[in-house]
Design a protein around this motif. Structure first.
Motif, short mmCIF file in Angstrom:
data_model
loop_
_atom_site.label_atom_id
_atom_site.label_comp_id
_atom_site.label_asym_id
_atom_site.label_seq_id
_atom_site.Cartn_x
_atom_site.Cartn_y
_atom_site.Cartn_z
N TYR A 47 0.88 -0.61 -0.14
CA TYR A 47 -0.11 -0.19 -0.15
C TYR A 47 0.76 1.43 0.23
CZ TYR A 47 -2.33 3.81 3.13
OH TYR A 47 -2.92 5.12 3.12
N VAL A 48 -0.17 2.52 -1.01
CA VAL A 48 1.06 3.93 -1.16
C VAL A 48 0.05 4.21 -0.82
CG1 VAL A 48 2.28 5.10 -2.15
CG2 VAL A 48 3.26 2.69 -2.03
N ASP A 49 -0.12 5.32 0.09
CA ASP A 49 -0.72 6.48 0.84
C ASP A 49 -0.61 7.81 -0.90
OD1 ASP A 49 -2.89 8.19 1.68
OD2 ASP A 49 -1.32 9.02 3.13
N SER A 50 -1.64 8.09 -1.73
CA SER A 50 -0.63 9.00 -2.20
C SER A 50 -2.40 10.14 -2.39
CB SER A 50 -0.74 8.29 -4.07
OG SER A 50 -0.50 9.35 -5.05
N SER A 219 -7.83 -16.37 -2.83
CA SER A 219 -6.92 -15.31 -2.36
C SER A 219 -5.32 -15.62 -1.20
CB SER A 219 -8.21 -15.50 -1.17
OG SER A 219 -8.16 -16.44 -0.16
N CYS A 220 -5.20 -17.19 -1.25
CA CYS A 220 -3.78 -17.19 -0.17
C CYS A 220 -3.24 -17.01 -1.36
CB CYS A 220 -4.25 -18.67 0.38
SG CYS A 220 -3.93 -19.73 -1.00
N ARG A 221 -3.24 -16.80 -2.24
CA ARG A 221 -2.03 -16.36 -3.16
C ARG A 221 -2.07 -15.07 -4.51
NH1 ARG A 221 -2.98 -21.52 -6.11
NH2 ARG A 221 -2.66 -23.46 -4.41
N ALA A 222 -2.99 -14.40 -3.34
CA ALA A 222 -2.73 -13.82 -4.15
C ALA A 222 -2.37 -12.06 -3.23
CB ALA A 222 -4.11 -12.16 -3.51
N LYS A 223 -1.44 -11.06 -4.54
CA LYS A 223 -0.98 -10.26 -3.86
C LYS A 223 -1.47 -8.86 -5.00
CE LYS A 223 4.22 -12.14 -4.05
NZ LYS A 223 4.86 -11.81 -3.87
N VAL A 224 -1.88 -8.30 -3.70
CA VAL A 224 -3.17 -6.86 -3.67
C VAL A 224 -2.09 -5.49 -3.75
CG1 VAL A 224 -4.68 -5.73 -3.26
CG2 VAL A 224 -5.08 -7.78 -2.31
N SER A 225 -1.61 -4.65 -4.44
CA SER A 225 -1.80 -3.66 -4.50
C SER A 225 -1.67 -2.79 -4.32
CB SER A 225 -0.06 -3.39 -5.61
OG SER A 225 0.50 -4.36 -5.52
N ILE A 226 -2.36 -1.22 -3.44
CA ILE A 226 -2.85 0.04 -3.66
C ILE A 226 -2.29 0.53 -3.25
CG2 ILE A 226 -4.91 0.91 -2.56
CD1 ILE A 226 -5.46 -2.46 -1.47
N VAL A 227 -2.28 2.03 -4.14
CA VAL A 227 -2.16 3.37 -4.38
C VAL A 227 -2.97 4.46 -4.51
CG1 VAL A 227 -0.54 5.11 -5.66
CG2 VAL A 227 0.19 2.63 -5.79
N GLY A 228 -3.14 5.07 -3.63
CA GLY A 228 -4.25 5.75 -3.43
C GLY A 228 -4.76 7.47 -2.08
N ALA A 229 -6.12 7.63 -2.72
CA ALA A 229 -5.87 8.43 -1.57
C ALA A 229 -7.07 7.91 -0.53
CB ALA A 229 -7.04 9.92 -2.53
N VAL A 230 -6.71 6.67 0.83
CA VAL A 230 -6.79 5.97 0.63
C VAL A 230 -6.60 5.58 2.29
CG1 VAL A 230 -9.21 4.78 -0.49
CG2 VAL A 230 -6.71 3.61 0.12
#
Length: 452
Positions: A47-50, A219-230
């Motif tokens: 996660y990146v806060d953007s 789901s156990c193999r997922a890599k979730v990348s999140i960038v945004g205003a959250v």
């Protein structure tokens, strides 16, 4: 490698279009800190806060790319990516939705959702405004598409027909013919070299799509990348919600079968394919390195000098500037989980193909033997470092970088230290890396359309 790509239907709402333009024109900024954690399901979140614009980008990746396709069903991963997002099943009180209904739903949200398959990864991407009301609905709809794909028979029949027609059309283009022949020769029997055709696609049925999806998308193999205003808490909730409709693993997350490494070339291959075309298409190369290779930065800097630096590269100087044999010539490494190819490519007049091949091979061989000069090295590092800001100057670019960090298990400070890693490279590092990795005397050469 021929692929089937999802062409998702999107409506162009005025505010969404303006937002997309804004997202593509963000000012250059310093790398942002990446946070990482695991969820109870086993999913990994990056996660990146953007907060600079009110938008959220999400990439969800699984080990489900074409490297896991059986040879007799080449194209399976891309077929899944083409069909899976085109409908969801009815579940509980939630009605079934076909692709038209999904398109209208995404248009109403001013958001987008896609699926794609590469050599290594199978991924979903979501972009939405960060407004809680819109974002919550977008995440809920994306969760249905990830967890409840319909795999309708009529949709697959249509997409397969389209794919086969596209493959037939590709065989009328010398570039496509050259790429397929080159991939088969460089990768041998490795899945990186598998190419879909009418026969392999004909062996894929809806039941095969469903079975492969169930095995690969867990789901156990997922890599979730999140960038945004959250916030981080919101990001954790988004990741959990997106994966919430996938079946829970009853016996833990079992390991997927291993995939063999790309075999090294034992001898050179020279493949000449007749083709009536105005330009001959040329590929020269071999298996390169996986992304985990410790010499990645030395190879990146060295390749900028050899053929990755455009008009300042050695290949351009020798092939184009001195001899006028090609308008464009370049080289590149394509590292993946396995050894992706090193490739030098050009187009030239058919009667000049033999000379162009000879010159390009000579440039590669001399560079492997001698490496860059100190002047070339300084210029390459200056250009790479100077252009780094352009790699992360939008949410779209930043999410791509974060997803790569997640996928390849790179250090969380990778973006912060990228320029230092480039600056550390010496001419000796480049010589050692290229002499270890490349064997000019054993490379594959494919020429489509050159005169004998």
């Amino acid at each position: 490698m021929t692929t089937i790509r999802l062409a998702a239907r999107r409506a162009a709402l005025p505010f969404a279009a303006a937002l997309a333009l804004l997202a593509g024109a963000l000012p250059a900024r310093a790398a942002l800190p990446i946070q990482h954690w695991s969820q109870p399901s086993g999913a990994q979140v990056y996660y990146v806060d953007s907060p600079s614009i009110p938008i959220v980008d999400v990439q969800v990746d699984f080990d489900g790319g074409s490297r896991r396709d059986p040879a007799q069903q080449a194209g399976l991963a891309d077929a899944i990516a083409s069909v899976a997002p085109r409908g969801v099943e009815a579940r509980g009180s939630d009605p079934a939705l076909d692709e038209n209904a999904l398109g209208e739903a995404w248009a109403d949200l001013g958001a987008s959702f896609d699926a794609s398959a590469g050599s290594d990864r199978f991924g979903f991407s979501l972009r939405s405004l960060s407004d809680p009301a819109l974002l919550g609905r977008a995440v809920a709809l994306a969760a249905r598409q990830i967890g409840e794909p319909a795999f309708a028979e009529d949709v697959w029949q249509r997409e397969r027909a389209r794919a086969i027609a596209a493959l037939k059309e590709a065989q009328t283009r010398p570039g496509a013919v050259a790429g397929r022949a080159y991939g088969r020769a460089v990768y041998g029997g490795h899945p990186y070299g598998f190419t879909a055709d009418a026969d392999t696609l004909g062996r894929i049925g809806v039941d095969d799509l469903r079975a492969a999806y169930a095995a690969r998308i867990q789901s156990c193999r997922a890599k979730v990348s999140i960038v945004g205003a959250v916030t981080r808490a919101q990001a954790d909730g988004i990741a959990a919600a997106l994966l919430s409709r996938l079946p829970a693993a009853s016996t833990g997350c079992s390991a997927l079968p291993p995939v063999a490494d790309v075999p090294a070339l034992a001898a050179p291959q020279d493949i000449r394919i007749p083709f009536n075309a105005a330009q001959a298409h040329v590929h020269i190369g071999q298996p390169g390195v996986p992304r985990s290779d410790p010499a990645y930065f030395a190879l990146t800097v060295g390749n900028y000098v050899l053929g990755g630096g455009g008009f300042v590269s050695r290949l351009t100087e020798e092939v184009r500037e001195k001899r006028g044999l090609s308008y464009s010539v370049y080289s590149a490494f394509a590292p993946g989980l396995h050894a992706g190819a090193f490739t030098a490519s050009l187009q030239t007049r058919p009667d000049q193909a033999a000379q162009a091949v000879e010159v390009a091979r000579g440039v590669i061989a001399r560079f492997v033997a001698d490496g860059p000069t100190e002047k070339e090295l300084r210029a390459a590092k200056a250009n790479l470092v100077g252009g780094f800001a352009l790699r992360i100057d939008s949410n779209a670019k930043l999410i791509a970088n974060v997803a790569n960090i997640a996928w390849y298990d790179l250090p969380l400070d990778y973006l912060d230290t990228w320029t230092q890693q480039v600056e550390k490279v010496t001419a000796a590092d480049v010589r050692a890396a290229f002499s270890r990795v490349l064997q000019p005397q054993r490379m594959v050469t494919v020429v489509v359309g050159g005169r004998p």
